[in-house]
Enzyme design. Structure first.
Site, PDB file in Angstrom:
ATOM      1  N   GLU A 103       9.391  -4.458  10.112  1.00  0.00           N
ATOM      2  CA  GLU A 103       9.764  -3.121   9.621  1.00  0.00           C
ATOM      3  C   GLU A 103      10.279  -2.230  10.749  1.00  0.00           C
ATOM      4  O   GLU A 103       9.692  -2.170  11.846  1.00  0.00           O
ATOM      5  CB  GLU A 103       8.542  -2.441   8.958  1.00  0.00           C
ATOM      6  CG  GLU A 103       8.871  -1.032   8.464  1.00  0.00           C
ATOM      7  CD  GLU A 103       7.853  -0.447   7.507  1.00  0.00           C
ATOM      8  OE1 GLU A 103       6.874  -1.132   7.146  1.00  0.00           O
ATOM      9  OE2 GLU A 103       8.055   0.720   7.110  1.00  0.00           O
TER      10      GLU A 103
ATOM     11  N   LYS B   7      -1.057  -9.621   2.422  1.00  0.00           N
ATOM     12  CA  LYS B   7      -0.307  -9.199   3.621  1.00  0.00           C
ATOM     13  C   LYS B   7      -1.189  -8.246   4.420  1.00  0.00           C
ATOM     14  O   LYS B   7      -1.922  -7.441   3.848  1.00  0.00           O
ATOM     15  CB  LYS B   7       1.000  -8.502   3.229  1.00  0.00           C
ATOM     16  CG  LYS B   7       1.752  -7.908   4.437  1.00  0.00           C
ATOM     17  CD  LYS B   7       3.167  -7.486   4.099  1.00  0.00           C
ATOM     18  CE  LYS B   7       3.290  -6.113   3.493  1.00  0.00           C
ATOM     19  NZ  LYS B   7       2.792  -4.995   4.343  1.00  0.00           N
TER      20      LYS B   7
ATOM     21  N   ASP C   5      -1.053  -6.247  -0.560  1.00  0.00           N
ATOM     22  CA  ASP C   5      -1.403  -5.685   0.744  1.00  0.00           C
ATOM     23  C   ASP C   5      -2.900  -5.498   0.895  1.00  0.00           C
ATOM     24  O   ASP C   5      -3.571  -5.052  -0.037  1.00  0.00           O
ATOM     25  CB  ASP C   5      -0.770  -4.287   0.885  1.00  0.00           C
ATOM     26  CG  ASP C   5       0.418  -4.271   1.826  1.00  0.00           C
ATOM     27  OD1 ASP C   5       0.646  -5.265   2.548  1.00  0.00           O
ATOM     28  OD2 ASP C   5       1.129  -3.241   1.838  1.00  0.00           O
TER      29      ASP C   5
ATOM     30  N   GLU D 197      -1.181  -5.865   8.323  1.00  0.00           N
ATOM     31  CA  GLU D 197      -0.356  -5.347   9.428  1.00  0.00           C
ATOM     32  C   GLU D 197      -0.967  -5.699  10.789  1.00  0.00           C
ATOM     33  O   GLU D 197      -2.186  -5.714  10.934  1.00  0.00           O
ATOM     34  CB  GLU D 197      -0.242  -3.815   9.311  1.00  0.00           C
ATOM     35  CG  GLU D 197       0.486  -3.374   8.057  1.00  0.00           C
ATOM     36  CD  GLU D 197       0.663  -1.849   7.973  1.00  0.00           C
ATOM     37  OE1 GLU D 197       0.351  -1.135   8.954  1.00  0.00           O
ATOM     38  OE2 GLU D 197       1.111  -1.393   6.914  1.00  0.00           O
TER      39      GLU D 197
ATOM     40  N   ASP E 119       0.825  -1.216   0.000  1.00  0.00           N
ATOM     41  CA  ASP E 119       0.000   0.000   0.000  1.00  0.00           C
ATOM     42  C   ASP E 119       0.860   1.268   0.000  1.00  0.00           C
ATOM     43  O   ASP E 119       0.333   2.378  -0.092  1.00  0.00           O
ATOM     44  CB  ASP E 119      -1.008  -0.002   1.156  1.00  0.00           C
ATOM     45  CG  ASP E 119      -0.349  -0.059   2.520  1.00  0.00           C
ATOM     46  OD1 ASP E 119       0.896  -0.150   2.590  1.00  0.00           O
ATOM     47  OD2 ASP E 119      -1.086  -0.009   3.521  1.00  0.00           O
ATOM     48  N   SER E 120       2.191   1.120   0.034  1.00  0.00           N
ATOM     49  CA  SER E 120       3.062   2.291  -0.157  1.00  0.00           C
ATOM     50  C   SER E 120       2.844   2.874  -1.556  1.00  0.00           C
ATOM     51  O   SER E 120       3.286   3.976  -1.845  1.00  0.00           O
ATOM     52  CB  SER E 120       4.538   1.940   0.062  1.00  0.00           C
ATOM     53  OG  SER E 120       4.959   0.961  -0.857  1.00  0.00           O
TER      54      SER E 120
END
Ligand code: KIV
Length: 269
Positions: free
Chosen positions: A187, A118, A88, A120, A49-50
């Protein structure tokens, strides 16, 4: 009948089996053509999502939608044959309940044909990770600095500088492992903690700003290519695409202004 050799994609279990072996190479990629180049050297490609920041000029990842992840996921799957593609789950698409997470993860997998998702979060997301993996969705975890929680964390801060915070961060990584994730991004954590987590969990850790003590590494492609106007301190920049593009655009603009375009051999007569 012609004999064709079908290229098989790397699978999530194959990435899991790399724990403690040859380091896992990974990069993000957000469109078909760069993905085709990246997969020549990467084991898995993350459609992260960056992309909200490096492709769409957003200030953080919170505004990224399911639709955006799916469109870029489709492009990357189309452009590749061999790498595992991980997409993501964007902010707001999985936190509410395991059922909501399943619905959205299944949509991502159906519409992009990616091999894994993925998400978080550590202990708070363990139930959701288990719910997904038990229903056929390979999940990559992401603990340490979790950018979708930037407002709760008070910014993008390195995690684990204070040893008192280690037990929570270790518990997060273990919760993701125990819930059935096949690998987990780690991270922005200090090296001794990254080393400890990598030693203590049985799935590969994929570091970003978490030292070489991890089982693999990931970087944001635009950052390592020199295309981003700012990169975090831990990013090694391997290319200078920004200045190269500027130089090419300048040459083109100069030629247009002096009517030296197109070249003689490119003119239809
Ligand atoms: O979105 C992303 O680029 C990521 C990496 C930082 C791991 O999640």
């Amino acid at each position: 009948m012609s004999k064709q050799t079908k290229i098989r994609r790397i699978t999530a279990p194959e990435i899991a089996a790399r724990k403690g072996k040859e380091p896992i190479v990974s990069l993000t990629s957000y469109h078909a053509h760069t993905a085709a180049i990246v997969e020549q050297h990467a084991d898995f490609i993350l459609v992260g999502d960056s992309l909200g920041m490096v492709m769409h000029g957003m200030e953080n990842t919170l505004g990224v939608s399911m639709e955006l992840m799916i469109v870029h996921g489709q492009a990357v799957v189309r452009g590749t044959k061999r790498a595992l593609i991980v997409v993501d789950m964007p902010f707001g698409s999985y936190e509410e309940s395991p059922e909501v997470a399943f619905r959205n993860a299944a949509r991502i997998m159906k519409e992009t044909q990616c091999g894994a998702v993925k998400l978080e979060g550590g202990q708070s997301m363990a139930e959701t990770i288990r719910f997904l993996t038990e229903r056929g969705i390979p999940v990559m975890g992401h603990t340490g600095l979790t950018p979708q929680s930037t407002h709760v964390m008070g910014g993008f801060k390195t995690q684990g500088r204070d040893e008192d915070t280690w037990p929570e961060l270790i518990a997060d990584a273990k919760a993701v492992e125990e819930a059935g994730a096949f690998a987990s991004v780690l991270e922005g954590v200090v090296e001794p903690l990254a080393r400890k987590i990598t030693e203590e969990i049985s799935i590969p850790t994929i570091g970003i700003g978490a030292s070489a003590a991890c089982d693999g590494q990931i970087l944001v492609l635009e950052d390592m290519l020199g295309l981003s106007d700012w990169v975090p301190k831990f990013v090694k920049v391997y290319g200078s695409l920004g200045p190269m593009i500027e130089e090419a655009v300048k040459s083109y603009a100069d030629e247009v202004k002096s009517r030296a375009f197109p070249g003689e051999d490119q003119v239809y007569r």
